[in-house]
Scaffold this active site. Structure first.
Site, short mmCIF file in Angstrom:
data_model
loop_
_atom_site.label_atom_id
_atom_site.label_comp_id
_atom_site.label_asym_id
_atom_site.label_seq_id
_atom_site.Cartn_x
_atom_site.Cartn_y
_atom_site.Cartn_z
CE LYS A 70 -2.32 1.07 3.88
NZ LYS A 70 -2.89 2.11 4.71
CB SER A 71 3.41 2.35 2.26
OG SER A 71 2.85 2.04 3.12
N GLY B 136 -5.15 8.05 5.36
CA GLY B 136 -4.25 9.08 5.48
C GLY B 136 -2.62 9.46 4.73
NE ARG C 38 -5.36 8.64 10.66
CZ ARG C 38 -5.06 7.15 9.96
NH1 ARG C 38 -5.47 6.43 9.33
NH2 ARG C 38 -3.66 6.81 9.64
CG ASP D 55 0.47 0.05 9.35
OD1 ASP D 55 0.09 1.18 10.29
OD2 ASP D 55 1.08 0.48 8.31
#
Ligand code: S3P
Length: 434
Positions: A22-23, A94, A123, A319
């Site tokens: 994902k990152s 985010g 957040r 995570d």
């Protein structure tokens, strides 16, 4: 809202290619969008978060083709992004909101408003707003910039020095991206030990970015060929593979191989912890894909014992804590998780959401301000649990279901779409039911 009922599996077997990281998928789109030239990204994660990033860059005039896990980005160069005509919707992501806020804050003439879903709007954003303001950026948001929607008025920034007090890769990246179109050097110091995908990828695109000890410096490019487009295959996401690692370790009849998983040392703390707990882990075929190491990881049924998870390793497994908590509950003895107050700033407050769900499964667990203490019980009870819209919770509770006594009912199961759209297919593939 969808819900799923799952019961224990008789056997877990198989080899899976987990979805793209994902990152790295976010960064591959973002950085290639502002690069010179065309890049092809394969094994991209077509999860909701990364699709939000694509939608935002399309809204700023970038032509991006996407078919499942193949993406072609036609870069517009550092000065080529167009002011979006509407609010940018970052969904649940985010990374999209924070990295884009940094990037846009440094683009002269840009004005943008960034928002997201209810979780993202709750957040904390001071963590990016304060450091960016200290560089001279003009930002605002609800509660004086604490919460999204955030508004950004871009300007040429002149660099500076900022000491990070939390090990957040999103904040580190936002600061580095803010000076990419600026005219001075940016030095980020302090807790720069979060994931380093931004540093690796920008360096691969010809940007002068250096890490010396804990100091990361970025010098804005003077020549317009930089950053140049970088085609790549995205490694498998270790944060997604971790669900299968824990599933195999806690199940009495299991062996699962996750293939082509990213082995970046800033990401694989969960493997070290599982090994320390006694998990049978084999890492094979270590190789490099682009600027990232990858490998095939096999985990087999193990006898786990409790451990302490704290200190420097926390950013490398932050995570994975929900699923590591499931492993701890299935171990013997106590597991203590500390120095992880960041859990409260994730998609949900993962201290309270994890504690509540484990208790529903019959586990003795006490929350702490910066973690939790879990009494390993070696078994879990089926229960009614909720993802609360948090993808990693939905998958952690599904892993718990594979060994639970009685049926597990997971409300909000569609949350997996954020990072692992084929999760329910893959869990069916590796599970043999009685
Ligand atoms: C991410 C960094 C981490 C992580 C998140 C993705 C990134 O957040 O939890 O899922 O892509 O940079 P923080 O930067 O808040 O630690």
């Amino acid at each position: 809202m969808a819900s799923r009922q799952l019961s224990a599996a008789l056997r877990l077997r198989g080899a899976l290619s987990v979805p793209g990281d994902k990152s790295i998928s976010h960064r591959a789109v973002m950085f290639n969008a502002i690069a010179e030239g065309k890049a092809e990204i394969t094994h991209f994660l077509p999860g909701a978060d990364c699709l939000s990033t694509i939608a935002c860059f399309r809204a700023m005039g970038v032509h991006i083709e996407q078919h499942a896990d193949r993406v072609v980005v036609h870069g517009v160069g550092l000065r080529g992004l167009k002011e979006p005509q509407d609010v940018l919707d970052c969904g649940n992501s985010g990374t999209t909101l924070r990295l884009m806020t940094g990037l846009l804050a440094g683009i002269d003439g840009m004005y943008a408003v960034l928002t997201g879903d209810a979780s993202l709007r709750s957040r904390p954003q001071r963590r990016i707003v304060d450091p960016l303001r200290s560089l001279g950026a003009t930002l605002d948001g609800r509660e004086h910039g604490a919460l999204a929607p955030l508004s950004v008025r871009g300007a040429t920034l002149h660099g500076g020095r900022y000491e990070l007090m939390i090990a957040s890769a999103q904040v580190k990246s936002a600061l580095l991206l803010a000076v990419l179109s600026g005219d001075g050097v940016m030095a980020v110091t302090g807790r720069t030990d979060g994931r380093d995908h931004t540093e690796r990828m920008l360096a691969g695109m010809g940007i002068d970015i250096q890490t010396r000890g804990a100091v990361v410096t970025l010098t804005p490019p003077v020549h317009p060929v930089f950053p140049y487009a970088l085609s790549m295959r995205v490694p498998g996401d270790p944060s997604s593979a971790a669900f299968w690692w824990v599933a195999a370790a806690i199940h009495p009849n299991a062996e699962i191989t996750t293939m082509g998983v990213g082995m970046n040392p800033t990401r694989i703390g969960a493997l070290d912890v599982l090994r320390a707990m006694g998990a049978r882990v084999t890492v094979q075929n270590v190789r490099n894909e682009g600027s990232e190491p990858v490998a095939d990881v096999t985990v087999a049924s193990s006898t786990l014992k409790g451990t302490t998870i704290q200190g420097a390793i926390i950013p490398a497994l932050i995570d994975e804590i929900p699923v590591l908590a499931v492993a701890a509950a299935m171990a013997t003895g106590e597991t203590r998780i500390a120095d992880a107050a960041e859990l409260k700033a994730k998609e949900t407050d993962r201290i309270s959401t994890v504690v509540n769900a484990l208790r529903a499964m019959g586990v003795r667990v006490e929350p702490m301000a910066d973690g939790m203490v879990i009494q390993g019980r070696g078994q879990l009870d089926g229960a009614k649990v909720d993802s609360h819209g948090d993808h990693r919770l939905a998958m952690a509770w599904a892993v718990a279901a594979l060994v639970a006594r009685g049926e597990m009912r997971i409300a909000g199961s569609e949350a997996v779409d954020v990072s692992y759209p084929d999760f329910w297919r893959d869990i069916a593939t590796i599970s043999e039911q009685g």
